[in-house]
Design a protein around this motif. Structure first.
Motif, PDB file in Angstrom:
ATOM      1  N   ASN A   1       0.768  -1.098   0.120  1.00 23.73           N
ATOM      2  CA  ASN A   1       0.090   0.009   0.077  1.00 23.73           C
ATOM      3  C   ASN A   1       0.911   1.351   0.184  1.00 23.73           C
ATOM      4  OD1 ASN A   1      -2.293  -1.538  -0.042  1.00 23.73           O
ATOM      5  ND2 ASN A   1      -3.019  -1.264   2.232  1.00 23.73           N
ATOM      6  N   LEU A   2       2.079   1.145   0.603  1.00 27.41           N
ATOM      7  CA  LEU A   2       2.957   2.459   0.815  1.00 27.41           C
ATOM      8  C   LEU A   2       3.244   2.793  -0.727  1.00 27.41           C
ATOM      9  CD1 LEU A   2       4.498   4.465   2.521  1.00 27.41           C
ATOM     10  CD2 LEU A   2       6.004   2.898   2.860  1.00 27.41           C
ATOM     11  N   VAL A   3       3.907   1.597  -1.230  1.00 29.07           N
ATOM     12  CA  VAL A   3       4.523   1.867  -2.718  1.00 29.07           C
ATOM     13  C   VAL A   3       3.359   2.176  -3.662  1.00 29.07           C
ATOM     14  CG1 VAL A   3       5.154   0.487  -4.791  1.00 29.07           C
ATOM     15  CG2 VAL A   3       6.294   0.022  -2.379  1.00 29.07           C
ATOM     16  N   ALA A   4       2.287   1.620  -3.854  1.00 29.46           N
ATOM     17  CA  ALA A   4       1.136   1.946  -4.455  1.00 29.46           C
ATOM     18  C   ALA A   4       0.758   3.131  -4.337  1.00 29.46           C
ATOM     19  CB  ALA A   4      -0.076   1.019  -4.372  1.00 29.46           C
ATOM     20  N   SER A   5       0.436   3.901  -3.104  1.00 27.10           N
ATOM     21  CA  SER A   5      -0.022   5.304  -2.823  1.00 27.10           C
ATOM     22  C   SER A   5       1.087   6.206  -3.412  1.00 27.10           C
ATOM     23  CB  SER A   5      -0.271   5.361  -1.473  1.00 27.10           C
ATOM     24  OG  SER A   5       0.861   4.909  -0.496  1.00 27.10           O
ATOM     25  N   LEU A   6       2.216   5.855  -3.178  1.00 27.13           N
ATOM     26  CA  LEU A   6       3.279   7.010  -3.637  1.00 27.13           C
ATOM     27  C   LEU A   6       3.305   6.938  -5.248  1.00 27.13           C
ATOM     28  CD1 LEU A   6       6.306   5.925  -1.438  1.00 27.13           C
ATOM     29  CD2 LEU A   6       5.575   8.267  -1.670  1.00 27.13           C
ATOM     30  N   VAL A   7       3.281   5.644  -5.691  1.00 23.73           N
ATOM     31  CA  VAL A   7       3.183   5.592  -7.270  1.00 23.73           C
ATOM     32  C   VAL A   7       1.841   6.378  -7.976  1.00 23.73           C
ATOM     33  CG1 VAL A   7       3.237   4.219  -9.335  1.00 23.73           C
ATOM     34  CG2 VAL A   7       4.702   3.857  -7.387  1.00 23.73           C
ATOM     35  N   GLY A   8       0.863   5.984  -7.141  1.00 20.98           N
ATOM     36  CA  GLY A   8      -0.250   6.705  -7.643  1.00 20.98           C
ATOM     37  C   GLY A   8      -0.583   8.129  -7.557  1.00 20.98           C
ATOM     38  N   VAL A   9       0.030   8.658  -6.200  1.00 23.75           N
ATOM     39  CA  VAL A   9       0.074  10.324  -6.105  1.00 23.75           C
ATOM     40  C   VAL A   9       0.986  10.737  -7.268  1.00 23.75           C
ATOM     41  CG1 VAL A   9       0.696  12.293  -4.732  1.00 23.75           C
ATOM     42  CG2 VAL A   9      -0.733  10.114  -3.869  1.00 23.75           C
ATOM     43  N   SER A  10       1.915  10.170  -7.341  1.00 22.98           N
ATOM     44  CA  SER A  10       3.188  10.668  -8.380  1.00 22.98           C
ATOM     45  C   SER A  10       2.648  10.654  -9.966  1.00 22.98           C
ATOM     46  CB  SER A  10       4.521   9.769  -8.343  1.00 22.98           C
ATOM     47  OG  SER A  10       4.877  10.085  -7.169  1.00 22.98           O
ATOM     48  N   CYS A  11       2.016   9.421 -10.232  1.00 22.61           N
ATOM     49  CA  CYS A  11       1.499   9.702 -11.414  1.00 22.61           C
ATOM     50  C   CYS A  11       0.226  10.700 -11.726  1.00 22.61           C
ATOM     51  CB  CYS A  11       0.728   8.012 -11.754  1.00 22.61           C
ATOM     52  SG  CYS A  11       1.953   6.742 -11.898  1.00 22.61           S
ATOM     53  N   ALA A  12      -0.680  10.731 -10.720  1.00 22.00           N
ATOM     54  CA  ALA A  12      -1.739  11.775 -10.848  1.00 22.00           C
ATOM     55  C   ALA A  12      -1.178  13.250 -11.075  1.00 22.00           C
ATOM     56  CB  ALA A  12      -2.607  11.853  -9.515  1.00 22.00           C
ATOM     57  N   HIS A  13       0.109  13.430 -10.411  1.00 18.20           N
ATOM     58  CA  HIS A  13       0.398  14.716 -10.803  1.00 18.20           C
ATOM     59  C   HIS A  13       1.461  14.895 -11.989  1.00 18.20           C
ATOM     60  CE1 HIS A  13      -0.136  16.578  -6.861  1.00 18.20           C
ATOM     61  NE2 HIS A  13       0.313  15.660  -6.289  1.00 18.20           N
ATOM     62  N   LEU A  14       1.946  13.744 -12.406  1.00 15.79           N
ATOM     63  CA  LEU A  14       2.764  13.775 -13.801  1.00 15.79           C
ATOM     64  C   LEU A  14       2.117  13.501 -15.023  1.00 15.79           C
ATOM     65  CD1 LEU A  14       5.922  11.920 -12.298  1.00 15.79           C
ATOM     66  CD2 LEU A  14       5.549  14.389 -12.659  1.00 15.79           C
ATOM     67  N   ILE A  15       1.129  12.779 -14.867  1.00 20.44           N
ATOM     68  CA  ILE A  15       0.303  12.495 -16.236  1.00 20.44           C
ATOM     69  C   ILE A  15      -1.247  13.035 -16.342  1.00 20.44           C
ATOM     70  CG2 ILE A  15      -0.618  10.416 -17.399  1.00 20.44           C
ATOM     71  CD1 ILE A  15       1.414   8.762 -16.072  1.00 20.44           C
ATOM     72  N   PRO A  16      -1.452  13.817 -17.307  1.00 15.01           N
ATOM     73  CA  PRO A  16      -2.573  14.658 -17.137  1.00 15.01           C
ATOM     74  C   PRO A  16      -4.047  13.721 -17.389  1.00 15.01           C
ATOM     75  CG  PRO A  16      -1.080  15.935 -18.766  1.00 15.01           C
ATOM     76  CD  PRO A  16      -0.560  14.390 -18.088  1.00 15.01           C
ATOM     77  N   ASP A  17      -3.818  12.738 -18.460  1.00 20.53           N
ATOM     78  CA  ASP A  17      -4.880  11.943 -18.424  1.00 20.53           C
ATOM     79  C   ASP A  17      -5.003  11.049 -17.597  1.00 20.53           C
ATOM     80  OD1 ASP A  17      -5.864   9.164 -19.934  1.00 20.53           O
ATOM     81  OD2 ASP A  17      -6.802  10.915 -20.838  1.00 20.53           O
ATOM     82  N   SER A  18      -6.409  10.852 -16.814  1.00 25.15           N
ATOM     83  CA  SER A  18      -6.518  10.141 -15.770  1.00 25.15           C
ATOM     84  C   SER A  18      -6.384   8.689 -15.758  1.00 25.15           C
ATOM     85  CB  SER A  18      -7.786  10.601 -14.967  1.00 25.15           C
ATOM     86  OG  SER A  18      -8.914  10.353 -15.891  1.00 25.15           O
ATOM     87  N   SER A  19      -6.987   8.382 -17.138  1.00 22.77           N
ATOM     88  CA  SER A  19      -7.086   7.051 -17.480  1.00 22.77           C
ATOM     89  C   SER A  19      -5.650   6.354 -17.702  1.00 22.77           C
ATOM     90  CB  SER A  19      -7.697   6.679 -18.714  1.00 22.77           C
ATOM     91  OG  SER A  19      -9.362   7.047 -18.457  1.00 22.77           O
ATOM     92  N   LEU A  20      -4.778   7.144 -18.563  1.00 26.62           N
ATOM     93  CA  LEU A  20      -3.450   6.538 -18.509  1.00 26.62           C
ATOM     94  C   LEU A  20      -2.848   6.798 -17.335  1.00 26.62           C
ATOM     95  CD1 LEU A  20      -1.201   5.962 -20.444  1.00 26.62           C
ATOM     96  CD2 LEU A  20      -0.667   8.371 -20.774  1.00 26.62           C
ATOM     97  N   ALA A  21      -2.989   7.690 -16.391  1.00 21.50           N
ATOM     98  CA  ALA A  21      -2.338   7.881 -15.081  1.00 21.50           C
ATOM     99  C   ALA A  21      -2.544   6.523 -14.229  1.00 21.50           C
ATOM    100  CB  ALA A  21      -2.553   8.981 -14.414  1.00 21.50           C
ATOM    101  N   ALA A  22      -3.858   6.286 -14.116  1.00 18.40           N
ATOM    102  CA  ALA A  22      -4.323   4.978 -13.422  1.00 18.40           C
ATOM    103  C   ALA A  22      -3.649   3.618 -13.676  1.00 18.40           C
ATOM    104  CB  ALA A  22      -5.941   4.934 -13.536  1.00 18.40           C
ATOM    105  N   GLY A  23      -3.588   3.518 -15.085  1.00 22.17           N
ATOM    106  CA  GLY A  23      -3.048   2.204 -15.521  1.00 22.17           C
ATOM    107  C   GLY A  23      -1.529   2.245 -15.418  1.00 22.17           C
ATOM    108  N   VAL A  24      -0.931   3.365 -15.657  1.00 23.97           N
ATOM    109  CA  VAL A  24       0.424   3.463 -15.493  1.00 23.97           C
ATOM    110  C   VAL A  24       0.922   3.260 -13.913  1.00 23.97           C
ATOM    111  CG1 VAL A  24       2.565   4.731 -15.337  1.00 23.97           C
ATOM    112  CG2 VAL A  24       1.026   4.753 -17.455  1.00 23.97           C
ATOM    113  N   ALA A  25       0.002   3.731 -13.162  1.00 25.00           N
ATOM    114  CA  ALA A  25       0.096   3.808 -11.460  1.00 25.00           C
ATOM    115  C   ALA A  25       0.126   2.360 -11.204  1.00 25.00           C
ATOM    116  CB  ALA A  25      -0.683   4.403 -10.771  1.00 25.00           C
ATOM    117  N   VAL A  26      -0.798   1.518 -11.619  1.00 27.99           N
ATOM    118  CA  VAL A  26      -0.842   0.121 -11.178  1.00 27.99           C
ATOM    119  C   VAL A  26       0.408  -0.677 -11.522  1.00 27.99           C
ATOM    120  CG1 VAL A  26      -2.218  -2.084 -11.412  1.00 27.99           C
ATOM    121  CG2 VAL A  26      -3.383   0.097 -11.162  1.00 27.99           C
ATOM    122  N   ALA A  27       0.508  -0.440 -13.044  1.00 26.33           N
ATOM    123  CA  ALA A  27       1.797  -1.224 -13.716  1.00 26.33           C
ATOM    124  C   ALA A  27       2.961  -0.973 -13.045  1.00 26.33           C
ATOM    125  CB  ALA A  27       1.597  -0.778 -14.981  1.00 26.33           C
ATOM    126  N   VAL A  28       3.388   0.329 -12.527  1.00 30.04           N
ATOM    127  CA  VAL A  28       4.484   0.700 -12.069  1.00 30.04           C
ATOM    128  C   VAL A  28       4.429   0.072 -10.545  1.00 30.04           C
ATOM    129  CG1 VAL A  28       6.226   2.526 -11.079  1.00 30.04           C
ATOM    130  CG2 VAL A  28       4.872   2.674 -13.439  1.00 30.04           C
TER     131      VAL A  28
END
Length: 249
Positions: free
Chosen positions: A85-112
């Protein structure tokens, strides 16, 4: 026609899972533990946000199934939920800030998150939902920024894990399942060939039934692993037997 129907029925039967060999006590303990654990989590969320957040409770509910229903699973161990959960939340917040498209950000967040959880040994399926929550959780989550990682994700993960440790051990469940050192191999008796009794699926079923606790692996897969391990052990034992016979002669 009958032959085709029989083949169809046999094919459909493959999708019917094997029964979960948890006794009544285990099932009751799992239900009570999950309920109490989630009540604590929900109270923390309500205190943090002033209201319940379904997006955040969903991954915690999935974690509760693992921690209380399948505590023997490697996916349910303390480091799995806290680290995952710590890793996923860190990656998720980072992707939300760095990737404008929410769908792409969600997919990348889970993959990373998955890519990082493997080497960190903290694979936890509900953490995928945590990563998505960080991206799609709405204004309340977005305003928290990286504070979302610490509170409520990390705090709730620690609370749920701490309760799982107390609850499972109070009911004589071995939790966490620590990794033990491999025992030394016993000496080989060169006067007797290596002919172990073959383990059958009935033996596996009986052992799991006696255990009474759900094990996160299919009986057939477990049997195949035992057979493969036995073949490797037999192959490794043969050269040592040959060396012992040569020395004896």
């Amino acid at each position: 026609m009958n032959s085709l129907l029989n083949q169809l029925l046999r094919g459909c039967a493959r999708f019917w899972p094997q029964p979960l060999l948890a006794n009544r006590r285990e099932r009751l303990v799992s239900c009570v533990g999950a309920a109490l654990g989630l009540i604590i989590t929900e109270l923390v969320c309500r205190y943090a946000f002033g209201e319940s957040i379904p997006w955040l409770l969903a991954p915690m509910g999935a974690s509760a199934v693992l921690l209380f229903a399948i505590p023997a699973s490697p996916l349910a161990q303390p480091w799995s939920i806290v680290g995952g959960n710590l890793v996923a939340s860190l990656v998720g917040v980072s992707c939300a800030h760095l990737i404008p498209d929410s769908s792409l950000a969600a997919g990348v967040a889970v993959a990373v998150s998955i890519a990082l959880m493997f080497p960190l040994r903290c694979v936890h399926p509900p953490s995928g939902a945590v990563a998505i929550t960080a991206v799609l959780g709405g204004p309340v989550i977005t305003q928290l920024g990286y504070g979302f990682v610490l509170y409520p994700v990390l705090i709730n993960s620690l609370l749920l894990t701490a309760f799982a440790l107390m609850f499972n051990n109070a009911f004589k469940r071995r939790y966490p399942h620590a990794v033990h050192a491999q025992p030394a191999k016993p000496a080989i008796n060169i006067s007797e060939p290596v002919q172990p009794n073959a383990i059958t699926q009935q033996d596996i079923h009986a052992a799991l039934t006696r255990r009474g606790e759900i094990v996160d692996i299919d009986e057939e897969d477990l049997l195949e692993i035992f057979k493969a391990a036995q073949e490797i052990a037999n192959r490794n034992a043969l050269p040592q037997q040959e060396i012992g016979i040569k020395r004896a002669s």
